[in-house]
Design a protein around this motif. Structure first.
Motif, mmCIF file in Angstrom:
data_model
loop_
_atom_site.group_PDB
_atom_site.id
_atom_site.type_symbol
_atom_site.label_atom_id
_atom_site.label_comp_id
_atom_site.label_asym_id
_atom_site.label_seq_id
_atom_site.Cartn_x
_atom_site.Cartn_y
_atom_site.Cartn_z
ATOM 1 N N ASN A 181 0.855 -1.176 -0.050
ATOM 2 C CA ASN A 181 -0.096 -0.045 -0.136
ATOM 3 C C ASN A 181 0.830 0.991 -0.060
ATOM 4 O O ASN A 181 1.115 1.978 1.018
ATOM 5 C CB ASN A 181 -1.114 0.058 1.417
ATOM 6 N N LEU A 182 1.435 1.671 -0.895
ATOM 7 C CA LEU A 182 2.341 2.527 -1.314
ATOM 8 C C LEU A 182 1.656 4.013 -1.083
ATOM 9 O O LEU A 182 2.196 4.881 -0.858
ATOM 10 C CB LEU A 182 2.918 2.832 -2.731
ATOM 11 N N ALA A 183 0.135 4.096 -0.932
ATOM 12 C CA ALA A 183 -0.380 5.390 -0.742
ATOM 13 C C ALA A 183 -0.020 5.593 0.780
ATOM 14 O O ALA A 183 0.170 6.962 1.026
ATOM 15 C CB ALA A 183 -1.858 5.238 -0.980
ATOM 16 N N GLY A 202 6.325 7.378 -10.658
ATOM 17 C CA GLY A 202 5.521 5.998 -10.527
ATOM 18 C C GLY A 202 5.234 5.300 -11.730
ATOM 19 O O GLY A 202 5.110 5.939 -12.798
ATOM 20 N N TRP A 203 4.750 4.089 -11.490
ATOM 21 C CA TRP A 203 4.359 3.417 -13.010
ATOM 22 C C TRP A 203 2.830 3.661 -12.981
ATOM 23 O O TRP A 203 2.288 4.223 -12.209
ATOM 24 C CB TRP A 203 4.696 1.979 -13.092
ATOM 25 N N GLN A 204 2.449 3.566 -14.233
ATOM 26 C CA GLN A 204 1.219 3.813 -14.767
ATOM 27 C C GLN A 204 0.029 3.476 -13.932
ATOM 28 O O GLN A 204 -1.192 4.378 -13.671
ATOM 29 C CB GLN A 204 0.721 3.242 -16.256
ATOM 30 N N ARG A 205 0.040 2.609 -13.152
ATOM 31 C CA ARG A 205 -1.300 2.058 -12.389
ATOM 32 C C ARG A 205 -1.745 3.134 -11.422
ATOM 33 O O ARG A 205 -2.726 3.343 -10.938
ATOM 34 C CB ARG A 205 -1.149 0.845 -11.597
ATOM 35 N N ASN A 206 -0.671 4.141 -11.002
ATOM 36 C CA ASN A 206 -0.708 4.940 -9.917
ATOM 37 C C ASN A 206 -1.152 6.369 -10.722
ATOM 38 O O ASN A 206 -0.259 7.067 -11.374
ATOM 39 C CB ASN A 206 0.367 5.424 -9.131
ATOM 40 N N GLN A 207 -2.348 6.437 -11.196
ATOM 41 C CA GLN A 207 -2.576 7.481 -12.350
ATOM 42 C C GLN A 207 -2.525 8.827 -12.128
ATOM 43 O O GLN A 207 -1.864 9.634 -12.969
ATOM 44 C CB GLN A 207 -4.090 7.185 -12.872
ATOM 45 N N THR A 208 -2.964 9.341 -10.960
ATOM 46 C CA THR A 208 -3.208 10.720 -10.672
ATOM 47 C C THR A 208 -2.719 11.100 -9.266
ATOM 48 O O THR A 208 -2.382 10.428 -8.286
ATOM 49 C CB THR A 208 -4.517 11.225 -10.950
ATOM 50 N N THR A 209 -2.509 12.478 -8.846
ATOM 51 C CA THR A 209 -2.422 12.715 -7.574
ATOM 52 C C THR A 209 -3.306 12.531 -6.693
ATOM 53 O O THR A 209 -3.296 12.110 -5.432
ATOM 54 C CB THR A 209 -2.117 14.443 -7.574
ATOM 55 N N ALA A 210 -4.483 12.305 -7.224
ATOM 56 C CA ALA A 210 -5.773 12.170 -6.285
ATOM 57 C C ALA A 210 -5.574 10.695 -5.845
ATOM 58 O O ALA A 210 -6.198 10.488 -4.877
ATOM 59 C CB ALA A 210 -6.833 12.395 -7.038
ATOM 60 N N ALA A 323 7.102 -1.043 7.640
ATOM 61 C CA ALA A 323 7.695 -0.029 6.736
ATOM 62 C C ALA A 323 7.068 1.539 6.901
ATOM 63 O O ALA A 323 7.569 2.472 6.974
ATOM 64 C CB ALA A 323 7.872 -0.461 5.245
ATOM 65 N N GLN A 324 5.788 1.357 6.885
ATOM 66 C CA GLN A 324 5.109 2.501 7.044
ATOM 67 C C GLN A 324 5.043 3.366 8.355
ATOM 68 O O GLN A 324 5.249 4.462 8.469
ATOM 69 C CB GLN A 324 3.723 2.289 6.749
ATOM 70 N N GLU A 325 4.978 2.486 9.543
ATOM 71 C CA GLU A 325 5.268 3.014 10.868
ATOM 72 C C GLU A 325 6.652 3.652 10.916
ATOM 73 O O GLU A 325 6.680 4.584 11.545
ATOM 74 C CB GLU A 325 5.107 1.875 11.683
ATOM 75 N N PHE A 326 7.560 3.094 10.485
ATOM 76 C CA PHE A 326 8.979 3.517 10.714
ATOM 77 C C PHE A 326 9.253 4.828 9.710
ATOM 78 O O PHE A 326 9.675 5.777 10.201
ATOM 79 C CB PHE A 326 10.025 2.474 9.671
ATOM 80 N N LEU A 327 8.335 4.878 8.530
ATOM 81 C CA LEU A 327 8.723 5.937 7.603
ATOM 82 C C LEU A 327 7.970 6.923 8.339
ATOM 83 O O LEU A 327 8.678 8.321 8.235
ATOM 84 C CB LEU A 327 8.184 5.624 6.239
ATOM 85 N N VAL A 328 6.774 7.040 8.993
ATOM 86 C CA VAL A 328 5.981 8.181 9.293
ATOM 87 C C VAL A 328 6.954 8.527 10.683
ATOM 88 O O VAL A 328 7.228 9.767 10.740
ATOM 89 C CB VAL A 328 4.845 7.499 9.863
#
Length: 816
Positions: A181-183, A202-210, A323-328
């Protein structure tokens, strides 16, 4: 923050490990220690338990998958962690390592050391997988908190680059998000929105900023897998540069290519493929990279080898939630302007909290910071107008030197002390560069009543103070015989105790006026006397002039910036006006007349105002007033922008000096002085001055001593008036720039040099030579500017400050 650095190399050879500790000026300790095979088994058991517990990982898809986690996996991992740490710590507590740990601990007790850094190199890689960050080197919590272990690769071929001061720029690469979950990673970036400019690839699946619910200022660009692979090297090498490179996704270790990043399903890019781009990015300011992905030891070592300052990685596969907890936590600490090592420790400590260890056991053991030993710790620096001002403010030591030199420059005795050698240097420079004018003949003749004149037969009495007026009468008569038309007398003739001599002098004065001679008498006041002028028994204001002979040593006397009532005109200034008027063809002012009933001074000033409209030289004298800044500074004992007396001009160029006895006794003295200005002055005899206490005899200026070969010890004040008269006639007003102004400018330039040194500290020896050359070039330019443009730029005090700024910067970079 003061830091002390140790370098520890741990190398495993067979069943033994060599520990080599080095520090300071070549000090070192070497220890050989048996390597316990039980430690390898404990690590393997822990790794197996770790992978079994975290089944959804940011790593190879071979270990990814779905399914329920067995109930006993948690306890299995907890036990394996305890076993690994116990085995590891018992090994590190071996007696052979006491000398190493003691030396490191000892450094924490030094009063100037707040942090002790241990740069660790482990070979082979398998040894580096152990949790070295858990090594308890301190005897207590306070000591342990001062010791930081940071990893570094065995091979480093490139040196780091100092950071570029600018608003933080972050390049974020979102890779293959299969099972991730890269969001959430992009949401963690919100901590940096206020301090950084962020670009996301990013690659195309991640289409927009939204998709990630990010604000518009965040630039997002998405591509097909192959296009993204081509775009990543271009983006990394962007000419604008980056400060942080952030990757989120899957990654793997590869020995030959330095690690690989999964950027899309079934598509990866090796570090070796973007090596050239990373080198360019480093030159443009890239300092820090964080890979929130799995198994990053190869990646970190490759990037440090390329010259990046720091790289944060996960040594093992990492669960997506961890990874997400660490990054935050990491980014929050970074946004609080903490350095990356502190931020990593904060994030690891967060994962070590009891409630987090229940959900994410052993997760705190996985993050590691790799760092270039020659780099400074990266931290986000506040950016903005106020921060720019703070950055330009002097440090404590710089401020001490700046304030001390500013105060020194404002002390009048120090100003005089610095001005003397500066003008002497100008005199030397004039002579060496053949810039002494010998073509123009000065019209100024200085008649000096010196010791020899007072001892000659022509001097009529033994009286020295006040001067015998009958002797002045003799001199005046002889000058009139030689057709002198402008005569200045540098004596205040107010003595009423010489009635007979005063009568003789009055007769000579009246005779001179009848011969159309302009007479300018001295007026002035002593330190303890009232203002005195020529006695009315000798001369009248209706057919003579009186000029002030008072002056501030070393400075040219001018009229005040704004008239305040009846103005007192300087002695040399009046002589210059009279001479210039007589040289002007449009002058309609008649010569002095004994029958005049109007003040001669008023008539002269009226004529000056009339002629100044068309006569350039008269206009110059009319406008030759003190600058308003000079008038403002004088109450503070300063003479800002007041022109100086330029003793760098040889005295025989400025005027001709003649002894009074020569004038009276030697017939070969030139007979016709109709186009000259004559000044009769005290010639340095004992007792000369307004009150007869030698106050008219000054110490000989260094420049005059240079021109005259140091043959004299005293310099008559009348010769200073002759210099002033020369400056008025030649329109040479040398304006000194205040030392304090150039000192402040030197502080600004010095600060710029500090920034340059920070970015190029490896070349400070060469830079020091360049900066010394700059000071010499500045001196040479200022010497020529003085002659060509009549501007005096101070050199000594500003050069001291400039040199001190450079020295402080060099010492600071050396300490780093």
């Amino acid at each position: 923050m003061n830091r002390s650095a140790f370098h520890l190399k741990v190398r495993q050879v067979g069943t033994h490990c060599n520990f080599d500790l080095s520090w300071g000026q070549g000090q070192s300790i070497s220890v050989e220690l048996s390597y316990p095979l039980a430690l390898t088994r404990s690590y393997q058991q822990w790794q197996s338990a770790y992978l079994n517990y975290y089944r959804r990982l940011r790593g190879r898809k071979a270990i990814a998958g779905k399914g329920s986690i067995p109930v006993d996996r948690h306890q299995e991992l907890v036990n394996a962690e305890a076993q690994l740490l116990d085995e590891f710590q018992r090994w590190l507590l071996s007696p052979e390592l006491v000398s190493i740990s003691r030396q490191i601990t000892k450094a924490t007790h030094q009063p100037h050391n707040q942090i002790v850094e241990v740069f660790l190199v482990c070979t082979p890689h398998e040894l580096g997988r152990l949790p070295w960050e858990t090594w308890d080197l301190g005897r207590d919590l306070e000591t342990a908190a001062k010791i930081r272990l940071v990893r570094t690769p065995a091979n480093i071929l490139n040196e780091p680059v100092r950071p570029i001061y600018r608003k933080l720029r972050v390049l974020t690469i979102l890779g293959d998000n299969t099972g991730l979950n890269l969001a959430q990673d992009t949401q963690a970036l919100r901590s940096l929105f206020g301090v950084a400019s962020i670009t996301i690839l990013g690659w195309q699946r991640n289409q927009t900023t939204a998709t990630f619910n990010l604000p518009n200022p965040v630039e997002c660009r998405f591509f097909e897998a192959e296009a993204l692979k081509r775009e990543i090297p271009k983006a990394i090498a962007d000419e604008r540069g980056w400060d942080i490179l952030f990757f989120a996704g899957h990654s793997n270790e590869t020995v030959l290519t330095g690690g690989e990043l999964g950027i899309a399903p079934h598509t990866s890019i090796a570090i070796a493929e973007i090596e050239s781009s990373l080198k360019q990015a480093k030159k443009r300011g890239l300092q820090f990279a964080i890979f929130n992905s799995c198994s990053g030891i190869n990646i970190a070592e490759s990037l440090i080898n390329l010259g990046l300052s720091q790289v944060a990685v996960m040594r093992e596969p990492i669960h997506d939630d961890v990874a997400q907890e660490f990054l935050v936590q990491f980014l929050q600490s970074l946004a609080e302007f903490k350095d990356v090592h502190t931020a990593l420790l904060d994030a690891s400590q967060f994962l070590k909290q009891p409630e987090k260890r229940l959900s994410y056991p052993s997760a705190y053991l996985v993050p590691s910071l790799f760092r270039h030993p020659g780099s400074e710790l990266f931290r986000i620096k506040p950016f903005g107008f106020l921060e720019v001002i703070k950055r330009w403010l002097p440090t404590k030591l710089e401020a001490q030197w700046l304030v001390a030199l500013l105060l020194l420059s404002l002390l009048p005795p120090a100003q005089s002390l610095l001005l003397e050698p500066r003008i002497w240097l100008q005199a030397v420079y004039r002579q060496l560069t053949f810039q002494v004018s010998q073509t123009e003949k000065s019209p100024i003749r200085v008649i000096q009543i010196d010791e020899r004149s007072l001892q000659a037969q022509s001097y009529p009495s033994q009286q020295v103070y006040p001067i015998d007026y009958s002797y002045l009468a003799l001199l005046l008569d002889r000058l009139v015989q030689r057709n002198a038309k402008i005569i200045g007398i540098d004596y205040v003739l107010d003595d009423l105790n010489q009635p007979a001599n005063s009568l003789k002098l009055r007769q000579s004065v009246e005779n001179a006026v009848n011969q159309e001679t302009w007479l300018v008498f001295a007026s002035g006041e002593g330190r303890y006397t009232r203002r005195s002028e020529v006695s009315q028994d000798i001369a009248s204001k209706n057919w003579s002039l009186a000029g002030d002979i008072s002056f501030y040593p070393g400075y040219l006397e001018l009229l005040p910036a704004q008239p305040k009532g009846p103005e007192i005109y300087p002695f040399s200034y009046l002589l210059a006006i009279v001479y210039t008027l007589n040289q002007n063809s449009s002058n309609s002012l008649s010569s002095p007349n004994l029958q005049s009933q109007e003040s001669l001074k008023s008539l002269v000033i009226e004529e000056v105002n009339r002629v100044a409209v068309t006569a350039r030289k008269i206009a110059f004298l009319q406008q030759a007033r003190l600058h308003p800044l000079t008038s403002f500074s004088q109450p503070f004992l300063q003479n800002w922008w007041q022109p100086i007396v330029d003793f760098s001009i040889p005295p025989d160029v400025a005027y001709e000096s003649i002894s009074a006895y020569q004038l009276l006794e030697q017939e070969e003295i030139r007979a016709n002085w109709s186009n000259d200005i004559i000044i009769i002055i005290p010639g340095g005899y004992k007792g000369a001055g307004l009150v007869g206490k030698n106050e008219d005899n000054y110490a000989i200026p260094l420049a005059i001593g240079f021109w005259r070969g140091w043959q004299e010890e005293k310099f008559p004040g009348g010769e200073i008036h002759a210099y002033m008269l020369h400056h008025f006639l030649t329109q040479r007003l040398v304006v000194p720039i205040p030392d304090a102004w150039i000192i402040l400018l030197a502080a600004v330039l010095g600060k710029i040099i500090v920034f340059i040194l920070q970015d190029r500290s490896k070349y400070w020896n060469r830079l020091l030579f360049y900066f010394s050359s700059i000071l010499i070039i500045y001196l040479m330019i200022s010497l020529q500017v003085y002659i060509t443009f009549a501007i005096l730029f101070p050199w000594f005090l500003p050069s001291i400050l400039f040199f001190k700024y450079v020295r402080i910067a060099i010492r600071g970079t050396s300490d780093d």
